[in-house]
Design a protein around this motif. Sequence first.
Motif, mmCIF file in Angstrom:
data_model
loop_
_atom_site.group_PDB
_atom_site.id
_atom_site.type_symbol
_atom_site.label_atom_id
_atom_site.label_comp_id
_atom_site.label_asym_id
_atom_site.label_seq_id
_atom_site.Cartn_x
_atom_site.Cartn_y
_atom_site.Cartn_z
ATOM 1 N N ARG A 18 73.369 8.925 8.448
ATOM 2 C CA ARG A 18 72.457 8.876 7.293
ATOM 3 C C ARG A 18 71.384 7.838 7.608
ATOM 4 O O ARG A 18 71.659 6.638 7.645
ATOM 5 C CB ARG A 18 73.234 8.492 6.033
ATOM 6 C CG ARG A 18 72.407 8.524 4.757
ATOM 7 C CD ARG A 18 73.334 8.429 3.541
ATOM 8 N NE ARG A 18 72.582 8.329 2.306
ATOM 9 C CZ ARG A 18 72.291 7.166 1.706
ATOM 10 N NH1 ARG A 18 72.699 6.028 2.256
ATOM 11 N NH2 ARG A 18 71.610 7.162 0.581
ATOM 12 N N THR A 43 68.209 5.724 6.644
ATOM 13 C CA THR A 43 67.603 5.222 5.414
ATOM 14 C C THR A 43 66.372 4.390 5.738
ATOM 15 O O THR A 43 66.202 3.895 6.856
ATOM 16 C CB THR A 43 68.594 4.364 4.607
ATOM 17 O OG1 THR A 43 68.943 3.196 5.376
ATOM 18 C CG2 THR A 43 69.854 5.141 4.271
ATOM 19 N N ARG A 84 62.767 3.918 -1.832
ATOM 20 C CA ARG A 84 63.840 4.026 -0.846
ATOM 21 C C ARG A 84 64.089 5.508 -0.574
ATOM 22 O O ARG A 84 63.965 6.335 -1.478
ATOM 23 C CB ARG A 84 65.105 3.349 -1.386
ATOM 24 C CG ARG A 84 64.954 1.846 -1.592
ATOM 25 C CD ARG A 84 66.077 1.291 -2.454
ATOM 26 N NE ARG A 84 65.993 1.813 -3.813
ATOM 27 C CZ ARG A 84 66.969 1.733 -4.705
ATOM 28 N NH1 ARG A 84 68.120 1.162 -4.374
ATOM 29 N NH2 ARG A 84 66.798 2.224 -5.925
ATOM 30 N N SER A 109 66.222 8.598 2.239
ATOM 31 C CA SER A 109 67.231 8.854 3.271
ATOM 32 C C SER A 109 67.107 10.279 3.774
ATOM 33 O O SER A 109 66.512 11.147 3.117
ATOM 34 C CB SER A 109 68.650 8.616 2.731
ATOM 35 O OG SER A 109 69.039 9.680 1.872
#
Length: 424
Positions: free
Chosen positions: A332, A334, A373, A375
């Motif tokens: 993942r 980010t 933010r 991802s």
Amino acid sequence: MPRPESSYDRRRLRQWLAGDARADGVARRDLLKLLAAAGLTTAAPVALGTPAAAAAAAATTVAAPGIVKPLPDDWFTIRGTNAETKFPSLAGTGYHTPIDHFFVRNHTSTPVLDARTWKLTVWGDGLAREEPVEFGLDDLKRFPATTRTAFVECAGNGRSFFTTQQGQSVTGTAWTLGAIGTARWKGVRLAEVLRAAGLTRRAVDVMPRGLDAEYVTADGANLGHVRRPLPLSKALDDVLLAYEMNGEELPPDHGHPVRLLVPSWVGISSIKWLGDIEVAAQPLYSPWNTDFYRLFGDAYPEGGSASLTHQTLKSAFELAWNASLPAGADHRLTGRSWSGAGGVGGVEVSTDGGTTWRRARLYDAPRRAGWVRWSTDWRPTTPGTYTLLARATDTTGRRQPETTVLNTQGYLFDAVVRHPVQVF
């Protein structure tokens, strides 16, 4: 509606030509460059006073960084008098940058000031009163409190990529992407304090000045205390005199007891350790809007661009440079993206050096003066070196470019950063 900075520059240069401006600590040659850039060059004689603070000083050895808070190696990279946040350390920290992770940009060293005796002096011929007006911290806290979430970012953030990614030479601190932090700031609107001090219609510029040590250049020139004028339109808009950060008393390295917060603008505008604010009925100049914080180079006028105001558009992975990741596993990825012109409305990620792109999942709504933010998931199947890219698009429609036009001081790098990883 705030005036464009370019027209503001031209207006104040005309006032300078008419003898209605002051330029303490700014060399005549630098103002002549500004005149040439604005198309206002004239043969009229001009006299400039030179204060003692701007006189040449003897060369001194560089002092220790002088930063108060701990700087753990896994959170920070020390760069002279500054500390850059390592972006991987922000993973999982939430929207607001924890104070202990927040980058430090100092021209000299952090002063430790006593809030009980601290005073902010507001003065100048843009006020109705001839005598300066003083405010203690308790006085400021009697005004209605305002809270703003905003990032503070050094204008040179990303500077090193001019060299490492574009093969170009620039001067200044070799930041990667960690000269930024977002916090929840609490304080009083500068507009309210200026009005309480007796602001008049004559006012043109507002010049905040810090209480850190006077800045001496490498060749021994004393430029005095860090100071940079703001146009009155910005000062009356969203600027704060901040005394809290993320719900805590403002720490020393971040401006205790009071700092300026100028949302969306380059970090030099958000002067720390405020000591005084001049409110002037004539344009003001300082080395921080003539020699520094303008764009110089072949793509710009001889005298440079207009003074830098809004920050630019950037994206960063919360991942170590040259990180090692196993093949055949789910990862993942980010990161965070931000813009000084508006909120970030979309982020695309490429895991194959830009051949293909896919939209990242956003976790925050577009926010003026804030970041988002994001991802994306990645499962590399083959060992080797990969180049990760992230590019943002903001609510004005601007998208990060492949390259940034060179300027000699390395400001406002906005190109997509090529982030290498090793898959084993």
